[in-house]
Design a protein around this motif. Structure first.
Motif, PDB file in Angstrom:
ATOM      1  N   ILE A 184       1.101  -1.243  -0.102  1.00 51.05           N
ATOM      2  CA  ILE A 184      -0.175  -0.551   0.021  1.00 51.05           C
ATOM      3  C   ILE A 184       0.355   1.527   0.116  1.00 51.05           C
ATOM      4  O   ILE A 184       0.412   2.286  -0.658  1.00 51.05           O
ATOM      5  CB  ILE A 184      -0.790   0.118   1.090  1.00 51.05           C
ATOM      6  N   GLY A 185       2.299   1.127   0.514  1.00 47.07           N
ATOM      7  CA  GLY A 185       2.794   2.270   1.028  1.00 47.07           C
ATOM      8  C   GLY A 185       3.935   2.708  -0.341  1.00 47.07           C
ATOM      9  O   GLY A 185       4.214   3.534  -1.060  1.00 47.07           O
ATOM     10  N   LEU A 186       4.286   1.470  -1.245  1.00 46.25           N
ATOM     11  CA  LEU A 186       5.113   1.370  -2.314  1.00 46.25           C
ATOM     12  C   LEU A 186       3.519   2.316  -2.902  1.00 46.25           C
ATOM     13  O   LEU A 186       4.453   2.858  -3.980  1.00 46.25           O
ATOM     14  CB  LEU A 186       5.339   0.727  -2.616  1.00 46.25           C
ATOM     15  N   GLY A 187       2.686   1.884  -3.230  1.00 46.44           N
ATOM     16  CA  GLY A 187       1.660   2.276  -4.296  1.00 46.44           C
ATOM     17  C   GLY A 187       1.214   3.332  -4.183  1.00 46.44           C
ATOM     18  O   GLY A 187       1.835   4.816  -4.859  1.00 46.44           O
ATOM     19  N   GLY A 188       1.344   4.237  -3.071  1.00 44.96           N
ATOM     20  CA  GLY A 188       1.223   5.066  -2.328  1.00 44.96           C
ATOM     21  C   GLY A 188       2.139   6.504  -3.269  1.00 44.96           C
ATOM     22  O   GLY A 188       2.423   7.421  -3.048  1.00 44.96           O
ATOM     23  N   TYR A 189       2.951   5.736  -2.052  1.00 48.01           N
ATOM     24  CA  TYR A 189       4.357   6.815  -2.244  1.00 48.01           C
ATOM     25  C   TYR A 189       4.747   7.243  -3.360  1.00 48.01           C
ATOM     26  O   TYR A 189       5.112   8.000  -4.555  1.00 48.01           O
ATOM     27  CB  TYR A 189       5.373   6.391  -1.522  1.00 48.01           C
ATOM     28  N   THR A 190       5.193   6.247  -4.544  1.00 50.03           N
ATOM     29  CA  THR A 190       5.309   5.979  -5.877  1.00 50.03           C
ATOM     30  C   THR A 190       4.410   7.161  -6.146  1.00 50.03           C
ATOM     31  O   THR A 190       4.851   8.054  -7.222  1.00 50.03           O
ATOM     32  CB  THR A 190       5.384   4.883  -6.351  1.00 50.03           C
ATOM     33  N   SER A 191       2.604   7.589  -6.672  1.00 49.65           N
ATOM     34  CA  SER A 191       2.257   8.120  -7.213  1.00 49.65           C
ATOM     35  C   SER A 191       2.014   9.483  -6.343  1.00 49.65           C
ATOM     36  O   SER A 191       2.049  10.666  -7.426  1.00 49.65           O
ATOM     37  CB  SER A 191       0.596   7.440  -6.727  1.00 49.65           C
ATOM     38  N   ALA A 192       2.649   9.861  -5.406  1.00 51.41           N
ATOM     39  CA  ALA A 192       2.805  11.194  -4.967  1.00 51.41           C
ATOM     40  C   ALA A 192       3.991  11.287  -5.503  1.00 51.41           C
ATOM     41  O   ALA A 192       3.646  12.617  -6.064  1.00 51.41           O
ATOM     42  CB  ALA A 192       2.690  10.941  -3.444  1.00 51.41           C
ATOM     43  N   LEU A 193       4.909  10.789  -5.466  1.00 47.61           N
ATOM     44  CA  LEU A 193       6.509  11.548  -6.224  1.00 47.61           C
ATOM     45  C   LEU A 193       6.260  11.879  -7.521  1.00 47.61           C
ATOM     46  O   LEU A 193       6.827  12.781  -7.911  1.00 47.61           O
ATOM     47  CB  LEU A 193       7.636  10.224  -5.433  1.00 47.61           C
ATOM     48  N   LEU A 194       5.925  10.693  -8.056  1.00 49.42           N
ATOM     49  CA  LEU A 194       5.722  11.275  -9.444  1.00 49.42           C
ATOM     50  C   LEU A 194       4.815  12.138  -9.538  1.00 49.42           C
ATOM     51  O   LEU A 194       4.794  12.732 -10.447  1.00 49.42           O
ATOM     52  CB  LEU A 194       5.116   9.604  -9.730  1.00 49.42           C
ATOM     53  N   SER A 195       3.495  12.314  -8.898  1.00 49.20           N
ATOM     54  CA  SER A 195       3.046  13.180  -9.192  1.00 49.20           C
ATOM     55  C   SER A 195       3.637  14.375  -9.150  1.00 49.20           C
ATOM     56  O   SER A 195       3.543  15.675  -9.942  1.00 49.20           O
ATOM     57  CB  SER A 195       1.799  13.236  -8.367  1.00 49.20           C
ATOM     58  N   LEU A 196       3.970  14.569  -8.203  1.00 51.39           N
ATOM     59  CA  LEU A 196       4.994  15.799  -7.556  1.00 51.39           C
ATOM     60  C   LEU A 196       6.055  16.208  -8.110  1.00 51.39           C
ATOM     61  O   LEU A 196       6.288  17.175  -9.530  1.00 51.39           O
ATOM     62  CB  LEU A 196       5.695  15.933  -6.864  1.00 51.39           C
ATOM     63  N   PRO A 206      -3.593  12.053 -12.150  1.00 53.01           N
ATOM     64  CA  PRO A 206      -4.008   9.993 -11.879  1.00 53.01           C
ATOM     65  C   PRO A 206      -3.715   9.207 -12.765  1.00 53.01           C
ATOM     66  O   PRO A 206      -3.733   7.931 -12.172  1.00 53.01           O
ATOM     67  CB  PRO A 206      -4.881  11.232 -10.429  1.00 53.01           C
ATOM     68  N   TRP A 207      -3.919   9.402 -13.248  1.00 52.20           N
ATOM     69  CA  TRP A 207      -4.544   8.292 -14.286  1.00 52.20           C
ATOM     70  C   TRP A 207      -3.793   7.312 -14.859  1.00 52.20           C
ATOM     71  O   TRP A 207      -4.121   6.653 -14.312  1.00 52.20           O
ATOM     72  CB  TRP A 207      -5.367   7.966 -15.754  1.00 52.20           C
ATOM     73  N   LEU A 208      -2.560   7.986 -14.552  1.00 51.94           N
ATOM     74  CA  LEU A 208      -1.459   7.474 -14.843  1.00 51.94           C
ATOM     75  C   LEU A 208      -0.312   7.032 -13.500  1.00 51.94           C
ATOM     76  O   LEU A 208      -0.403   5.654 -13.648  1.00 51.94           O
ATOM     77  CB  LEU A 208      -0.113   8.420 -15.875  1.00 51.94           C
ATOM     78  N   THR A 209      -0.693   8.017 -12.269  1.00 51.53           N
ATOM     79  CA  THR A 209       0.062   7.868 -11.655  1.00 51.53           C
ATOM     80  C   THR A 209      -0.340   6.557 -11.011  1.00 51.53           C
ATOM     81  O   THR A 209       0.755   5.562 -10.094  1.00 51.53           O
ATOM     82  CB  THR A 209       0.740   8.857 -10.216  1.00 51.53           C
ATOM     83  N   ILE A 210      -1.994   6.216 -10.519  1.00 54.75           N
ATOM     84  CA  ILE A 210      -2.185   5.344  -9.882  1.00 54.75           C
ATOM     85  C   ILE A 210      -1.633   3.772 -10.560  1.00 54.75           C
ATOM     86  O   ILE A 210      -1.514   3.178  -9.652  1.00 54.75           O
ATOM     87  CB  ILE A 210      -3.476   5.438  -9.739  1.00 54.75           C
ATOM     88  N   GLY A 249      -4.916   0.376  -4.397  1.00 52.33           N
ATOM     89  CA  GLY A 249      -5.459   0.587  -3.860  1.00 52.33           C
ATOM     90  C   GLY A 249      -4.680   2.362  -2.870  1.00 52.33           C
ATOM     91  O   GLY A 249      -5.400   2.976  -2.219  1.00 52.33           O
ATOM     92  N   GLY A 250      -3.465   1.950  -2.402  1.00 50.30           N
ATOM     93  CA  GLY A 250      -2.900   3.032  -2.181  1.00 50.30           C
ATOM     94  C   GLY A 250      -2.706   3.632  -3.068  1.00 50.30           C
ATOM     95  O   GLY A 250      -3.057   5.271  -1.794  1.00 50.30           O
ATOM     96  N   ALA A 251      -2.291   3.703  -3.991  1.00 47.29           N
ATOM     97  CA  ALA A 251      -2.569   5.521  -4.646  1.00 47.29           C
ATOM     98  C   ALA A 251      -3.816   6.121  -4.199  1.00 47.29           C
ATOM     99  O   ALA A 251      -3.834   6.692  -4.697  1.00 47.29           O
ATOM    100  CB  ALA A 251      -2.022   4.682  -6.584  1.00 47.29           C
TER     101      ALA A 251
END
Lengths: 455, 603, 285
Positions: free
Chosen positions: B73-85, B91-95, B227-229
């Motif tokens: 969950i954390g990997l997905g979430g942080y990846t999405s956040a970092l990528l977005s930044l 989000p359609w891509l980063t998730i 889900g995390g993302a």
């Protein structure tokens, strides 16, 4: 009853059985969700304040008590715009997802104004909710600058947010550096300090810039060691001996999530270094009891204490202690309790000036405009400051760049003004089981004492 | 038709029926005036349902209990956040990318996890999740001093509009549910369940256990990362407390188990129960979590299978009391059964049995095999061979090492020395699934059926490896399963669970499973143990029939008399070493054999 | 040199506490086959019983300690009887229910005592300078008691009849029952011992580490790690593991305080990868 699971021959009976199951499930779902949807029946004759805080913690309880005290006083003197105030609370449990729901919950239950918050991580969780709920939210405990940065970036959606206390993290750093320069160096003659910080993200910018800032503020104090410990550290022995070996005049602490454990061990091991700095847990009224007497000589920053910060401070502290209808075991207000009390009265004044309740966006904007008047600049000086228990309170304006060496180009609208004569916090020291103010000089109630084993 | 191979029409209708609650959920915003509190609660419930389902496809289906799902969950979430930044992508891509990164993380986790079982596995998942949680703050990823949170607002914000976010979460939930249900009901899911029920039996059935476990980690990781993302994008930031803490891992398990492990649908109910109930209890203030935990304990205590599973069970029982159903008839299948029974296998030629000493003609050749466990030498200088179409007897007292030799051939253990050759190819130390793929199958001394599957489903498991397709693509799996059942006389009981079978039938089931892997050589470990004389006779006849059909067989037992009539040759083992080899009558006369083994009069 | 002495002494002090927690956890797993994930919560509850008695009721500290130990020695078997035994056939559910029980106990303590961390009054006051390091008598006593208790336990298991019964039960439950060992009685005894051990660990750690209901579940993670690392069911193994973890943490705290939590985890990962059955565990057949 057969011995085996899942023994279910497929047959046409399966169709009806399954549909019954699904229908029942759907029905149960409908029944269960209904009550969650609002709106609660609102008593139109009261104005509701919604407090979102980690209710299980001492800080949540103190804030609630302060708000109830203020509400009782306001109602006793005629209420607000002729109506009585009441308080509803919702638990954030210190978690961002819960904080989001707490804000939504309070709005759902008819809160007209929102206040509270203690953990910064939880406050950040309200970001998706603020533009949706569109109610004035007065932060009284979390110091993260993130929210006010949002106000500057997206005013229309985040104008509702105001921080009543404490000052934001960047200013806390300046406060600390100022204290080192003026008090530790100026009055006690310290030349070297060791920083002892919990390894959290909020402390990183502080420890990174401390030495630079000291120099920038004209201090000659040297930071001879920076010890960042994992929050889960159980044994501080080696850290303390490392600090002692570094050869300094004292330990400057930067702790909020931890504090009890290092303080207790510091006292048990009789570390020959005073423990001063930001030690949020030491603000609690029963800290001395909690640590079994280890609190003696511990210094921490707080928003206010029983000292004449303003004419309102001491009466509030006394009323708070006497207000035993609620949480009688909480006798000393924590920093966020002071700020919650201030928030309530500041709100009252703004609403009275605006002459309206926030029943639609236009009226909410009027109240916001009145709040923004507090501390508004005229001829470059903040005016119309609100006299609260924590000092003379005002807010930075939109587009105004405060003095923040770490983020020189960032504006912090709706953030509490920081500076002399404004809200500055004060430094208290535990002496003989009581909190005494040692700085600033005009408020001090006692002088600095050394740890018992160093006397 | 057996239930495992249910009629496709009913599958479709069942899936259609799952849509009813889904439709209701889609209508919620209309029904409840788009109340943002309610919608936010349901968004969270949907996200936790996704987490819980991802846990279920791994832990519920393969039995690898994960205690650190916050890792994915954390990997997905942080990846999405970092990528977005960093890139500003939507989000359609980063998730989805978050999901992919989490899936890769799953492979990293799988590496040490594959060798671990039970609490050891749980610990390593816990530890890796904790390590990530402690590592992330050290990486100094966040800028604005925001308590370690990576704020990716507003680029990562899915929408300001709560209703829109709600629909997105619902669509994601629906997609994930359908996807995971497809996996669960597929051959992949069956393989997972077999591994959960009995890992070694699954390996013996030719399943590449490591591959399936890794796949499970991959799929589970991907879904949890998604889900995390999504959660991070919903909250607009990623932080340790949100996606990486131990509490997250624990709550995922609670949701899944409360709902019902191993069902995919159950965890949705569990997540809804957990999230919605907790918010329902908000008026209780600080008592909220206490009451909820108490309720959860009570639910688990009285409904240990989980809410959904227990409900389904009770409803079935209730229904069957109202409408007792007749057993499914097999009449249409008799024709196929008659045809299958006794039919010779299409490709293998049947060589003449009872030919000894023809070295160039070995089907299986074992040379100087050696294995020590700690200080104990279990097998030493073991050499023997098996001819095609021959029945070889393996006898020796208890603890002589017979089963160990089987285990060494099958690849369950690594030999310390020696070689195993099959059809001229060296297969020493091959993993079990490869050995099975090469054409050797074994049965276990104590039958190890997959307890939660019917006889037919049990036999279908080995067929998952697909080997028989190599033989003849025109044979459909169901037919193959029926054939194997028919050859062992289990066709009439194909629909029954192993717990209801008598011992002799369980032995038959072991053999049927072995046959399902389409082997040339069968290693039968004590097929007669504990059987009555009549049952022994039946199994003997079965074995003879199998030989006639072209299989070579190695038979282990310590019932000398019964064995002697059946086998062509005998190898006698004692203390891990070969004592004698030859025709039964020769061996029976061997002095050493008599002393060591028959001296007691033979049993 | 004093750094080395510091590491050795500090490491020993913390490891002996971890060992106390780990041994209690292992015993239950070894004998009853149950992973009692509420064990960490038992540690916490033991400390809170003493806090209540000593600070709120004003009892003498020795009395408070005794109450805590006796209380947990009674509470733990109760948990077994009421909660664990009825569902003992489903190990995953036992896992989860004990975990939920841990959460419930945490919540209960939070409601009763609030979430603020507290320090328990010390059993023995005063301190001593050992090789240049200041160590409180309390910590020395704690370590000695921990080591003493573990030694006593070991002796009991090896030499007394009851101890042998415990050992037998941990090896083979059915077999032990067949030779007349009263499995139920022994199981209750083991739970009681485990509860008492947890209480002692809680009492001492609370007196210098502090206790808080919503902590980071540290005792549980330590216990779980030490027990699995050492090899499930092996008391010597969990002792070794407790010391490895304790010393790893101490050494890291000396040189890289930020990475403290990480290093012990990495050690765990490495050991589990190399030896999947733990240090002294039986090979998974």
């Amino acid at each position: 009853m057969t011995k085996s699971n899942n023994h279910w021959p497929d047959s046409s009976a399966g169709l009806s059985r399954r549909s019954f199951l699904k229908g029942a499930g759907a029905g149960a779902l409908a029944l269960s969700l209904g009550p969650l949807a609002g709106p609660w029946v609102q008593a139109a004759e009261t104005i509701t304040i919604g407090m979102a805080n980690p209710l299980e913690t001492f800080f949540g309880q103190a804030a609630e008590k302060a708000l109830l005290l203020g509400i009782k006083q306001i109602n006793a003197s005629g209420g607000l715009l002729g109506k009585n105030l009441d308080l509803i609370t919702s638990d954030t449990a210190g978690r961002p997802d819960q904080a989001l729901l707490a804000v939504e919950d309070l709005a759902n239950r008819g809160a007209d104004f929102l206040t509270g918050f203690f953990f910064s991580e939880a406050l950040i969780g309200t970001i998706p909710a603020i533009p949706v709920v569109r109610k004035i939210l007065l932060d009284t405990g979390a110091s993260t600058p993130v929210l006010t940065i949002q106000v500057s970036k997206d005013y229309n959606n985040f104008k509702f947010f105001f921080r009543l206390g404490p000052v934001n993290s960047f200013f806390l750093l300046q406060l600390s550096v100022g204290f080192v320069r003026d008090f530790l160096e100026g009055k006690l003659g310290w030349k070297k300090i060791v920083l002892l910080a919990e390894d959290s993200a909020w402390t990183k910018p502080i420890t990174d810039s401390f030495q630079t800032l000291l120099g920038a503020f004209g201090s000659k104090v040297q930071v001879v060691d920076v010890i960042r410990y994992a929050e889960s550290t159980t044994d501080f022995t080696s850290l303390f001996s490392r600090a002692v070996k570094a050869g300094s005049d004292g330990l400057f602490t930067i702790m909020a999530h931890t504090g009890t454990r290092p303080t207790a061990q510091w006292a048990a091991q009789k570390v020959p270094l005073p423990l001063v700095g930001i030690n949020v847990q030491a603000q609690q009224g029963n800290f001395d009891q909690l640590t079994n007497g280890a609190a003696e000589s511990v210094v921490t920053l707080t928003s206010a204490a029983r000292a004449p910060v303003t004419k309102k401070t001491i009466p509030f502290v006394d009323d708070f202690a006497a207000f035993s209808d609620v949480f009688p075991q909480v006798t000393i207000p924590s920093y966020n309790a002071f700020s919650s009390y201030d928030a309530l009265f500041m709100l009252k004044e703004a609403v009275e000036k605006a002459g309206t309740l926030p029943d639609n966006e236009a009226n909410t904007d009027k109240i916001i405009a009145e709040l923004e008047q507090f501390g508004a600049l005229k001829d470059g000086k903040p005016t119309d400051l609100f006299v609260g228990t924590t000092g003379h309170l005002g807010f930075y304006q939109r587009g105004e760049i405060g003095v923040t060496p770490l983020m020189p180009k960032q504006a912090f609208p709706h953030d509490l003004r920081f500076g002399p004569g404004l809200a500055g916090g004060l430094w208290i020291q535990w002496q003989s089981g009581k909190q005494q103010v040692i700085s600033p000089a005009n408020l001090k109630t006692a002088g600095f004492v050394l740890p018992p084993w160093m006397r | 038709m057996t239930p495992a191979l249910a009629r496709p029409k009913w599958q479709l209708i069942r899936y259609a029926l799952y849509l009813i609650p889904l439709v209701f959920l889609f209508l919620v915003p209309q029904l409840f005036a788009q109340n943002p509190f309610l919608l936010n609660v349901l968004i969270l419930a949907n996200i936790w349902a996704i987490f819980a389902m991802s846990w279920d496809i791994l832990s519920g289906y393969t039995g690898q209990i994960s205690f650190g799902h916050s890792f994915f969950i954390g990997l997905g979430g942080y990846t999405s956040a970092l990528l977005s930044l960093a890139t500003g992508w939507s989000p359609w891509l980063t998730i989805p990318i978050g999901g992919v990164v989490a899936a890769l993380g799953g492979l990293i986790l799988a590496a040490p996890a594959l060798r671990l079982r039970g609490p050891y596995l749980a610990l390593i998942t816990l530890v890796i999740a904790l390590a990530l949680q402690r590592l992330v703050p050290m990486l100094n990823l966040s800028s604005s001093g925001a308590e370690g949170a990576i704020l990716c607002f507003p680029k990562c914000f899915i929408s300001y509009n709560v209703t829109t976010k709600y629909y997105y979460s619902l669509i994601l939930l629906a997609l994930v549910t359908v996807g995971l249900l497809l996996v669960a009901r597929s051959r992949l899911g069956r393989a997972f369940e077999a591994i959960r029920d009995d890992e070694e039996a699954a390996a013996a059935a030719g399943l590449h256990v490591s591959k399936y476990k890794s796949l499970a980690f991959l799929i589970s990781g991907f879904v949890a990362g998604l889900g995390g993302a999504f959660l991070v994008n919903h909250m607009t930031f990623a932080s340790s407390g949100l996606v990486l803490s131990l509490n997250v891992s624990i709550e995922v398990i609670i949701a899944a188990v409360l709902g019902g492990m191993g069902t995919i649908i159950g965890p949705i109910g569990g997540a809804y129960f957990m999230v919605v109930l907790r918010e329902y209890l908000r008026p209780l203030g600080i008592w909220r979590f206490f009451i909820f935990t108490l309720l959860a304990i009570l639910v688990l205590f009285f409904l240990p299978r989980g809410l959904f599973t227990e409900l389904r069970l009770r409803l079935r029982q209730f229904w069957r009391q109202l409408f007792p159903s007749t057993p499914v008839s097999y009449r249409p299948l008799q024709a196929a059964a008659d045809q299958a029974d006794g039919a010779p296998r299409p490709l293998q030629s049947v060589p003449s049995p009872k030919q000894a000493g023809d070295a160039s003609d070995w089907l299986l050749e074992v040379k100087d095999l050696r294995k020590a466990f700690g200080g104990l030498l279990a097998v030493n200088k073991m050499s023997f061979g098996v001819h095609p179409g021959e029945i070889l007897g393996f006898i020796g007292p208890n603890g002589a090492g017979k089963t160990t030799v089987f285990n060494l051939i099958m690849g369950l253990f690594h030999p310390d020395g020696g070689q195993v050759r099959f059809r001229g190819r060296e297969i020493t130390g091959w993993l079990p699934h490869r050995v099975v793929g090469a054409g050797i199958a074994r049965t276990f001394q104590i039958p190890r059926p997959f307890a939660h599957k019917t006889v037919a489903e049990n036999v279908a498991i080995p067929a998952l490896s697909g080997r028989h397709f190599a033989r003849s693509r025109s044979i459909r799996r169901e037919e193959w399963v029926q054939r194997c059942c028919a050859r062992t006389g289990l066709l009439a009981k194909a629909d029954i669970y192993p717990s209801e079978l008598p011992d002799a039938d369980l032995r038959r089931l072991e053999i049927a499973k072995a046959l399902a892997t389409d082997p040339e050589l069968l290693l039968l470990d004590e097929p007669f143990a504990g059987l009555s004389l009549a049952e022994m006779e039946e199994i003997s006849q079965l074995i003879e029939r199998l030989r006639r059909e072209g299989h070579a067989i190695v038979l282990v037992d310590h019932n000398m008399r019964g064995l002697m009539k059946l086998v062509d040759r005998v190898v006698v083992i004692n203390f891990g070493e070969k004592l004698a080899e030859g025709r039964p009558d020769q061996v029976a006369e061997n002095q050493d054999v008599q002393e060591a083994y028959l001296a007691g009069g033979g049993r | 040199m004093s750094t080395l002495a510091e590491i050795l002494i500090s490491g020993f002090l913390i490891s002996s506490l971890y060992a106390l927690v780990a041994v209690g956890f292992t015993m239950i797993f070894g004998v009853a086959g149950v992973m009692n994930l509420a064990h960490g919560a038992f540690v916490m509850v033991g400390a809170y019983i003493a806090i209540w008695a000593a600070t709120m009721m004003g009892w003498n500290i020795y009395l408070a300690f005794s109450l805590a130990i006796i209380g947990m020695a009674l509470f733990a078997p109760l948990v077994y009887r009421l909660l664990v035994r009825p569902i003992s056939k489903r190990p995953v559910i036992v896992f989860l229910i004990t975990l939920l029980l841990a959460v419930l106990l945490e919540q209960t303590m939070a409601l009763l005592f609030s979430t603020t961390p507290r320090i328990l009054p010390r059993l023995v006051t005063g301190d001593i300078y050992l090789l240049g390091i200041n160590i409180s008598y309390n910590r020395i006593v704690a370590s000695l008691i921990a080591v003493g208790i573990i030694g006593l336990l070991w002796f009991t298991v090896q030499r007394t009849k009851t101890g042998q019964a415990i050992l037998a039960l941990s090896m083979n439950r059915k077999g032990a029952a067949l030779v007349g060992i009263r499995a139920e009685r022994i199981t209750l005894l083991v739970w009681a011992i485990s509860g008492a051990l947890a209480a002692v660990a809680g009492l001492f750690s609370a007196s210098f580490l502090g206790i808080s209901p919503l902590g980071d579940r540290l005792p549980l993670v330590i216990a779980f790690s030490a027990v699995v690392l050492g090899g499930l069911g092996s008391i010597p193994g969990s002792l070794w593991a407790a010391f490895i973890i304790g010393y790893a943490e101490t050494i890291t705290a000396q040189f890289f305080p930020e990475a403290r939590g990480l290093v012990s985890l990495f050690i765990l990962i490495v050991i589990l990868t190399i030896r999947p059955q733990g240090l002294l565990g039986r090979e998974i057949a």
